[in-house]
Design an enzyme around this catalytic site. Structure first.
Site, PDB file in Angstrom:
ATOM      1  N   ARG A   1       1.490  -2.648  -2.459  1.00 44.10           N
ATOM      2  CA  ARG A   1       0.661  -1.741  -2.532  1.00 44.10           C
ATOM      3  C   ARG A   1       0.073  -1.504  -4.091  1.00 44.10           C
ATOM      4  O   ARG A   1      -1.111  -1.461  -4.443  1.00 44.10           O
ATOM      5  CB  ARG A   1       1.055  -0.460  -2.002  1.00 44.10           C
ATOM      6  CG  ARG A   1      -0.119   0.575  -1.940  1.00 44.10           C
ATOM      7  CD  ARG A   1       0.694   1.907  -1.461  1.00 44.10           C
ATOM      8  NE  ARG A   1       1.627   2.494  -2.510  1.00 44.10           N
ATOM      9  CZ  ARG A   1       2.634   3.353  -2.170  1.00 44.10           C
ATOM     10  NH1 ARG A   1       3.025   3.379  -0.943  1.00 44.10           N
ATOM     11  NH2 ARG A   1       3.409   3.729  -3.072  1.00 44.10           N
TER      12      ARG A   1
ATOM     13  N   ASP B   1       5.993   3.176   3.389  1.00 43.98           N
ATOM     14  CA  ASP B   1       5.399   1.828   2.782  1.00 43.98           C
ATOM     15  C   ASP B   1       6.486   1.112   1.893  1.00 43.98           C
ATOM     16  O   ASP B   1       7.382   1.612   1.437  1.00 43.98           O
ATOM     17  CB  ASP B   1       4.173   1.697   1.927  1.00 43.98           C
ATOM     18  CG  ASP B   1       4.353   2.557   0.835  1.00 43.98           C
ATOM     19  OD1 ASP B   1       5.225   3.363   0.903  1.00 43.98           O
ATOM     20  OD2 ASP B   1       3.927   2.116  -0.317  1.00 43.98           O
ATOM     21  N   GLU B   2       6.388  -0.320   2.175  1.00 43.01           N
ATOM     22  CA  GLU B   2       7.128  -1.036   1.505  1.00 43.01           C
ATOM     23  C   GLU B   2       8.615  -0.928   1.315  1.00 43.01           C
ATOM     24  O   GLU B   2       9.334  -0.993   0.409  1.00 43.01           O
ATOM     25  CB  GLU B   2       6.720  -1.354  -0.081  1.00 43.01           C
ATOM     26  CG  GLU B   2       5.128  -1.708  -0.096  1.00 43.01           C
ATOM     27  CD  GLU B   2       4.604  -1.452  -1.534  1.00 43.01           C
ATOM     28  OE1 GLU B   2       3.883  -2.506  -1.960  1.00 43.01           O
ATOM     29  OE2 GLU B   2       4.878  -0.727  -2.353  1.00 43.01           O
ATOM     30  N   ALA B   3       9.078  -0.565   2.540  1.00 39.80           N
ATOM     31  CA  ALA B   3      10.549  -0.290   2.663  1.00 39.80           C
ATOM     32  C   ALA B   3      11.210  -1.816   3.035  1.00 39.80           C
ATOM     33  O   ALA B   3      11.922  -1.940   3.985  1.00 39.80           O
ATOM     34  CB  ALA B   3      10.818   0.582   4.016  1.00 39.80           C
TER      35      ALA B   3
ATOM     36  N   HIS C   1      11.057   3.327  -2.101  1.00 42.85           N
ATOM     37  CA  HIS C   1      10.381   3.978  -3.042  1.00 42.85           C
ATOM     38  C   HIS C   1      11.170   4.965  -3.645  1.00 42.85           C
ATOM     39  O   HIS C   1      10.843   6.432  -3.999  1.00 42.85           O
ATOM     40  CB  HIS C   1       8.893   4.411  -2.963  1.00 42.85           C
ATOM     41  CG  HIS C   1       7.914   3.143  -2.824  1.00 42.85           C
ATOM     42  ND1 HIS C   1       7.491   2.472  -4.133  1.00 42.85           N
ATOM     43  CD2 HIS C   1       7.524   2.583  -1.947  1.00 42.85           C
ATOM     44  CE1 HIS C   1       6.590   1.591  -3.811  1.00 42.85           C
ATOM     45  NE2 HIS C   1       6.695   1.423  -2.341  1.00 42.85           N
TER      46      HIS C   1
END
Length: 536
Positions: free
Chosen positions: A2, A341-343, A278
């Site tokens: 992202r 997101d982006e886990a 994050h």
């Protein structure tokens, strides 16, 4: 993946000043003499507004603001506040007293009334006798004020007396937004921004009828909001930022001030706590949130996808409940963003478990879930919004997952990274920003249709658009301005204006005409060669 100079603007006017204005206690020195030869300015055309209005009917004599002009308002607290805000903009540059009154005729009239305005629309009528703004709600009047500002010479934005004259072209503007959600996101986690800096950005967003401010309050590099039940999140997790700077965090009083100020500009704050990935700042602050019980060091880099809350541990959900409860209590708006997101360090099974347990917590405290579009890989809660940040060429299977969720009732906010991410470089030579999503010049940011972007998504699912600004390379308000302008107004137009009027060649001319206003406001911007900027 992202995420991967300018003059000072007019000093912001806070609520106390507005109340003084409303009470009529504000005075100025002598107004300037009106000599057209010493600064003659023609009225701006009604059709030159950004975002483009729904309907414009030019015609008739213009209205001229003079030292005899008053701002006439309904006897209503909110309408008086909008009137005071308008007078506060006009007084320094015109030198006129512009008293607020609920009586008389002519001048500038702000009134609530019936009409096809919806919750945010308005009608502006200008003629020789005055300007009348009519709306169903104070929010509509406020948006109408932004249109009125653009119909006056750009010098009206300056904080010292200018020569005038101050004419508003004759005619009628009838206006209402295409989408209810028109947002901008500011990442205060990678680099921290003060309350004053956030309020400055709010004023810039309001000028273009943005109504949602998404604050990215937590990430690997910093936790930015005080949570009483987990105090080290802010005091320790907020003590750094990208590159190892001092970081910072908002006290609850700070956050309430941002919310209050945003509300005074008719923006709703959408707070985000990004989970389960994050989360390094949280993991570093409390060892028990880690599956191995060991806290990692604070992080000042820019890589993503390496951190995760421990989905199997009960304490994870105690943590989520406490944070969401405290943040929801501070936030009067409808939404609470839980990231998602982006886990990459969370297994799919754990991700689904986490989202199944955390989404009901958001509902328990009276908020609607918003998540990045990876939320659609689990089961979005009823009424949830998924924020799509993919690219034009994102894997069709991933897009199909989002579309399927939309077909089953999940609302969509569109933030395609190769269109609306304001941290993407304009060109290879742009000194700030990133390029992982591609280079995003002004035309590319504007020239697409949210209604047809995700094929198969029902029209009713598209709630609007949002322009995120990630701050790996953004450190100052001047940096924010340079990356947001001139792309932000295009995002605002995508959210507000009718699709039928979408035309790059016409838009770039209207956009170019905004430059003197940005100069007057102290907004530094990128002079894209795609836009016919005025000379000088």
């Amino acid at each position: 993946m992202r995420r991967h100079h300018r003059t000072t603007p007019r000093v912001t006017r806070l609520l106390g000043s507005l109340l003084l204005l409303a009470a009529g206690t504000f005075t100025l020195g002598a107004a300037p003499a009106e000599h057209p030869s010493a600064g003659q300015r023609d009225a701006a055309p009604l059709g030159g507004i950004v975002p483009a209005p729904a309907s414009v009917e030019p015609g008739g004599a213009p209205y001229r603001i003079t030292r005899d002009t008053a701002v006439r308002v309904d006897d209503n607290r909110e309408v008086r506040r909008v009137g005071a805000y308008l007078a506060g903009i006009l007084r320094p540059s015109t030198g006129y007293r512009l008293p607020l009154t609920t009586h008389g005729h002519g001048g500038i009239r702000l009134r609530l009334g019936k009409g096809p305005f919806g919750a945010e629309g308005y009608r502006l009528h200008s003629g020789a006798d005055g300007v009348t703004l009519t709306a169903r709600t104070p929010a509509g009047l406020f948006h109408g004020v932004q249109t009125l500002r653009q119909l006056l010479p750009a010098a009206v934005e300056r904080d010292s007396v200018q020569p005038g004259p101050w004419q508003v072209a004759g005619g009628t503007v009838q206006d209402a937004p295409r989408y209810p959600y028109r947002g901008a996101m500011l990442d205060v986690s990678r680099h921290f921004f003060t309350v004053r800096q956030v309020e400055r950005y709010i004023d810039e967003l309001a000028l273009y009828k943005i109504n949602e401010l998404h604050l990215h309050l937590s990430d690997d590099q910093g936790w930015r909001i005080a949570i009483d039940s987990w105090p080290r999140l802010a005091t320790y997790g907020g003590s750094t930022q990208v590159g190892g700077g001092p970081g910072g965090h908002y006290t609850k009083a700070d956050y309430r001030e941002i919310v209050r100020y945003a509300a005074s500009r008719y923006l709703e704050v959408v707070p985000e706590i990004d989970m389960p990935g994050h989360t390094n700042a949280a993991l570093a602050s409390y060892a028990e949130l880690n599956c191995n019980g060991t806290a990692p060091p604070l992080y000042t880099g820019t890589d993503v996808g390496f951190s995760s809350l421990c989905a199997p541990k009960p304490v994870t959900y105690d943590f989520a409940d406490d944070v969401i409860r405290e943040l929801a209590a501070l936030t009067p708006g409808r939404y609470l963003h839980i990231g998602g997101d982006e886990a990459h360090s969370t297994s799919h099974a754990d991700y689904v478990t986490f989202m199944d347990r955390v989404q009901p917590i958001v509902a328990r405290y009276g908020k609607t879930v918003v998540g990045w579009h990876q939320l659609t890989g689990a089961t979005p809660a009823k009424g949830a919004l998924a924020q799509y940040w993919g690219l034009d060429d994102t894997d069709p299977a991933e897009k199909a997952q989002v579309v399927k969720a939309a077909q089953h009732g999940t609302g969509l906010v569109l933030s395609p990274a190769d269109r609306l991410y304001l941290d993407m470089k304009y060109t290879e030579d742009t000194p700030l920003g990133q390029d992982w999503a591609g280079l995003v010049e002004v035309r590319r940011a504007y020239d697409w249709d949210p209604g047809h972007y995700l094929q198969g998504a029902p029209d009713s699912a598209i709630r609007g658009v949002e322009a995120p600004l990630w701050t790996e390379t953004i450190r100052t308000s001047a940096d924010i301005d340079f990356m947001a302008f001139p792309r932000l107004p295009g995002a605002a137009e995508l959210g507000w204006s009718p699709a039928a009027g979408h035309d790059w060649d016409a838009y770039k001319v209207r956009l170019a005409a905004q430059a003197p206003r940005w100069d007057a406001l102290g907004i530094g911007y990128y002079r894209s060669p795609q836009v016919p900027w005025p000379a000088g």
